[in-house]
Design a protein around this motif. Structure first.
Motif, PDB file in Angstrom:
ATOM      1  N   ASP A  19       0.797  -1.228   0.000  1.00 43.40           N
ATOM      2  CA  ASP A  19       0.000   0.000   0.000  1.00 43.40           C
ATOM      3  C   ASP A  19       0.830   1.280   0.000  1.00 43.40           C
ATOM      4  O   ASP A  19       0.505   2.233  -0.727  1.00 43.40           O
ATOM      5  CB  ASP A  19      -0.913   0.031   1.242  1.00 43.40           C
TER       6      ASP A  19
ATOM      7  N   LYS B  84      -3.902   0.788  -4.294  1.00 41.86           N
ATOM      8  CA  LYS B  84      -3.829  -0.237  -3.245  1.00 41.86           C
ATOM      9  C   LYS B  84      -4.938  -1.282  -3.390  1.00 41.86           C
ATOM     10  O   LYS B  84      -4.801  -2.396  -2.913  1.00 41.86           O
ATOM     11  CB  LYS B  84      -3.812   0.386  -1.857  1.00 41.86           C
ATOM     12  N   ASP B  85      -6.024  -0.914  -4.081  1.00 40.42           N
ATOM     13  CA  ASP B  85      -7.065  -1.922  -4.325  1.00 40.42           C
ATOM     14  C   ASP B  85      -6.677  -2.684  -5.585  1.00 40.42           C
ATOM     15  O   ASP B  85      -6.823  -2.194  -6.701  1.00 40.42           O
ATOM     16  CB  ASP B  85      -8.432  -1.261  -4.491  1.00 40.42           C
TER      17      ASP B  85
ATOM     18  N   GLU C 101      -8.002  -2.657  -9.325  1.00 38.81           N
ATOM     19  CA  GLU C 101      -9.123  -1.725  -9.306  1.00 38.81           C
ATOM     20  C   GLU C 101      -8.698  -0.332  -9.767  1.00 38.81           C
ATOM     21  O   GLU C 101      -9.500   0.595  -9.764  1.00 38.81           O
ATOM     22  CB  GLU C 101      -9.686  -1.614  -7.871  1.00 38.81           C
TER      23      GLU C 101
ATOM     24  N   HIS D 228     -11.300   7.229  -9.873  1.00 40.41           N
ATOM     25  CA  HIS D 228     -10.893   5.869 -10.249  1.00 40.41           C
ATOM     26  C   HIS D 228     -11.060   5.623 -11.751  1.00 40.41           C
ATOM     27  O   HIS D 228     -11.090   4.490 -12.202  1.00 40.41           O
ATOM     28  CB  HIS D 228     -11.687   4.844  -9.441  1.00 40.41           C
TER      29      HIS D 228
END
Lengths: 289, 289, 289, 289
Positions: D183, D230-231, D234, D283
């Motif tokens: 992360d 970090k996802d 995604e 995003h």
């Protein structure tokens, strides 16, 4: 474990032909892994490709144990009856692919990388080029490199032909070679010399296809992988790729984008050839992909 | 002239299987027009589709003249031995395709147009919709139209099922029907009910796929033609289509562009089904295109 | 709420041009919704398309409230200075699209369906055809239908031209019209007559393109949407679509698959034209999609 | 000759914004080579990219001669007023692209080849890998190579981060790196770390996407180029590519075909990033291609 064998057939279409071949295979104790048929109604010709593997056990009283020599001899009789062109190839055997290049390295780089990493099942015995620049690729991949001087074209092609023979070449790939191959060489290597042309043939045959495409204002560009024949850019097409462009793409953008088409069309076309998936029918191809 | 017959086989994979079928066909005086094989190694299952046509002359002493009844009876014995699911279909017979629609007309319009112009080889006995709006299409094409009231869902689906039976439906097409089909109907019409979902499954299953695609910021959208099963949007996929989009496409642009994907995926998927080119293998399909 | 206005400019490229237009727009109280530029370096020409909307509030002391008449007059001065071709169009105004057809209905059906469902922003004042068969489509959509008798070609085209004028046609679409338009009509409707050709031009120009494609053995077929000019199939290309085929596709398969390309290329090409996204530059187009 | 400068803007959407920027540019004696706008209505955010070049002559009395320092200072005032994120970049400056790899070489080979031949405008200061195997590529291209031992993951990533800093990395490319980035590194390199995922996201996120695709029975596979967050899987998508497959493609065939998608998606995605064509919006991305 027996190895995979490919049986390729091409003959006049006749009633009972598939039945006859099927019966033959059934009686020779082979298992069929992959089977592909095609009938060209215009030419009245039939095409067939089988991937077969010998089976050990007897299936019935009507079959005999597989024996390649016997299989060949028996099949020869059938082939005569149906006027077949045919070949039987062991899938394990690697073909010798000689690469001919000029100063554009993208197709050369792609073929070499896929060969090097084992994706392309073949041997590459030599690289022949009319530019010294390509020596770096050859050296790194430890492939013999031959620079041919094109100041005397007939002598250059004589030298190339001698090299192709010296290295027991099965198929010669013109990876953006950009030289017109003389008629006698085309003849000698008919069906065994593959070119990548940087246009969506028959559009923009000849020189500077991207410039031609730019001038015409097309909205898609492409590349064509085909067998070399004495009629320039008229050989049987194996594979084609296209890519969308727009008015904002200049000739250099087309060159950049087009390279992707060239690489992909050659990659597929060459693989089909090496897996004996291509059968030439006059000026067209049957591709069992 | 004999008509084309399709023989579809699906069974556990076994050595000698192709040989046995080939031998059988060779002995029953049929000519093979098209043959397709596939082995699913994970499921250890074998799939085969033949387009055959009876031949008149005797080929050899080991063959007998073609007779469909006899062919069926003889094949049944082979089928038992190899634990086959199999079917024999006459390519001339038209299947009854019932269309279920809601208020989105593009898929309905496309299927009807291709049927009307003879491109799609089937009969369309009825259109069932939960919107009166679709009646205009039905009337113009002179297809019986049934408006079903969805205020009581269970009753609505009972009515639909009764209609499907009344019209001897072979396959039901959900042309953007947008209603969740109850489990018992899914079960009853398993392998005979085709849906077009407006996303590239498994991405964006469920409701409002274009909104989901917009929110996630994907660069390609698509559509999926699949068999309906009780697990929503999880049925065996027959065909998929995609189209490039960009940040400048809003949800409405995606809807407009996506319609092209929906139309094309359904057009291909339905044709494959009607030509018996699709075999379901658990939750996947084999498509001999 | 003010309506969206499109400002389309095409002129010799000059330093300061964009700045001058930007300054002009900034001073006339419009908000820019979409802006597209292109410089054709070969022709040394500049192309620009703006979607603008009037804003109500004053932005600064250097700006004036939007007034279309004043805007036009002011812009005319700028246009003279930079030798611009320009037009100012209200996006709400629907263009009149006359459809010309023959006996192939797929393009006609698609355009009509998209117009009928509101996807295509235009009016369709009439359908003109050399086949009575198309009357059924016209009648259903309640569009005036004119059957033109082609036994006397010059008279037929004179009649067509009269009809185009009578219906205040903005753009004529040859939806598989399959008649060669005479030079004088091409001239008169230059930039306002759109054709869909069933090949990937410049490949297979002229008659029977699918047969030509079959004979040549290409691996992709296509369709081209272009403006009609007196040089047959040589007009500026708006949009092209392609589709993969294989050796197993006969001419009829190509026809079936190619229809999808024709429909899609025409759908996009016509939409671009109606949204003023296409600017013709000699024998090429700029398409701000 | 002045060099090309890129002005990238991202701010809340406001009436008069484009006018203000246009006026600013008009007053600072720059010529606009390329201009792209986008409004995200959902986020109510505006995005703008200009390629500009200074012009030497004065255009009018309201303009001043171009001076980068002055331009920056003047623009900063405008930027504050409109709450802009903005950057001004000289197109000549090459970014440092650090390559992270594992044992799959196809993406690495492609990026290196395009950099080596000058197609990709950047510097490659180092290759970092968890396999010694990649050293051969680094050595040949004369790029410093660092093998990182992953027996202790936190230490390995600390080492990687130190290397990225030591080489003044502008953007890190995970060319099939196949390690989950912690992360804190994701955070630190947000918007400057690009991954190529071997599936058409959001389908088949996580491990073994080709196996997942095979199990689901999809008819198209793909690859996704995205920023690392970090996802896992995604992050904002930059580019996606797909390729058609069939039931006859096993997992290994998908891997082979998918590599083409990976190479092409990464090639485009990286080029867009290096040309400052990508702006991240939460995003999602805006890609002015």
């Amino acid at each position: 474990m027996s190895s995979t064998i490919r049986l390729i057939i091409d003959c006049p279409d006749k009633v009972g032909l598939v039945a006859a071949v099927s019966e033959f295979l059934a009686q020779h104790s082979v298992n069929i892994l992959e089977a592909s048929h095609h009938t060209d109604k215009q030419q009245n010709r039939f095409f067939m490709r089988h991937e077969i593997v010998a089976i050990d056990e007897h299936l019935s009283e009507q079959t005999k144990a597989f024996n390649e020599q016997e299989f060949r001899e028996d099949f020869a009789a059938l082939a005569v009856k149906y006027e077949m062109n045919w070949s039987l190839k062991n899938a394990c055997n690697k073909q010798n692919v000689a690469l001919l290049a000029s100063h554009e390295a993208h197709c050369l780089n792609d073929v070499l990388h896929r060969w090097h990493t084992g994706e392309l099942h073949c041997d590459i015995p030599c690289i022949i080029a009319n530019h010294e620049k390509m020596r770096q690729y050859a050296d790194w991949y430890k492939v013999p490199f031959h620079h041919v001087d094109f100041s005397d074209k007939p002598r250059a092609f004589a030298e190339i032909n001698a090299l192709l023979h010296r290295y027991n070449t099965d198929v010669a790939v013109l990876a953006r070679f950009m030289q017109i191959v003389p008629d006698d060489l085309c003849q000698e290597w008919a069906g065994r010399m593959i070119n990548i042309h940087h246009s969506f043939l028959p559009s923009f045959a000849g020189a500077k296809p991207y410039q031609q495409a730019y001038d015409r204002g097309v909205k898609l560009i492409g590349a064509t992988c085909h067998y070399v024949t004495k009629d320039l850019d008229e050989g049987p097409i194996i594979e084609q790729e296209v890519m969308r462009i727009s008015h904002s793409d200049g000739v250099e953008d087309m060159v950049r984008k087009g390279k992707r088409c060239e690489i992909n069309a050659l990659a597929n076309g060459l693989r089909y050839h090496l897996e004996d998936r291509v059968i030439i029918c006059q000026h067209k191809t049957v591709v069992f992909d």
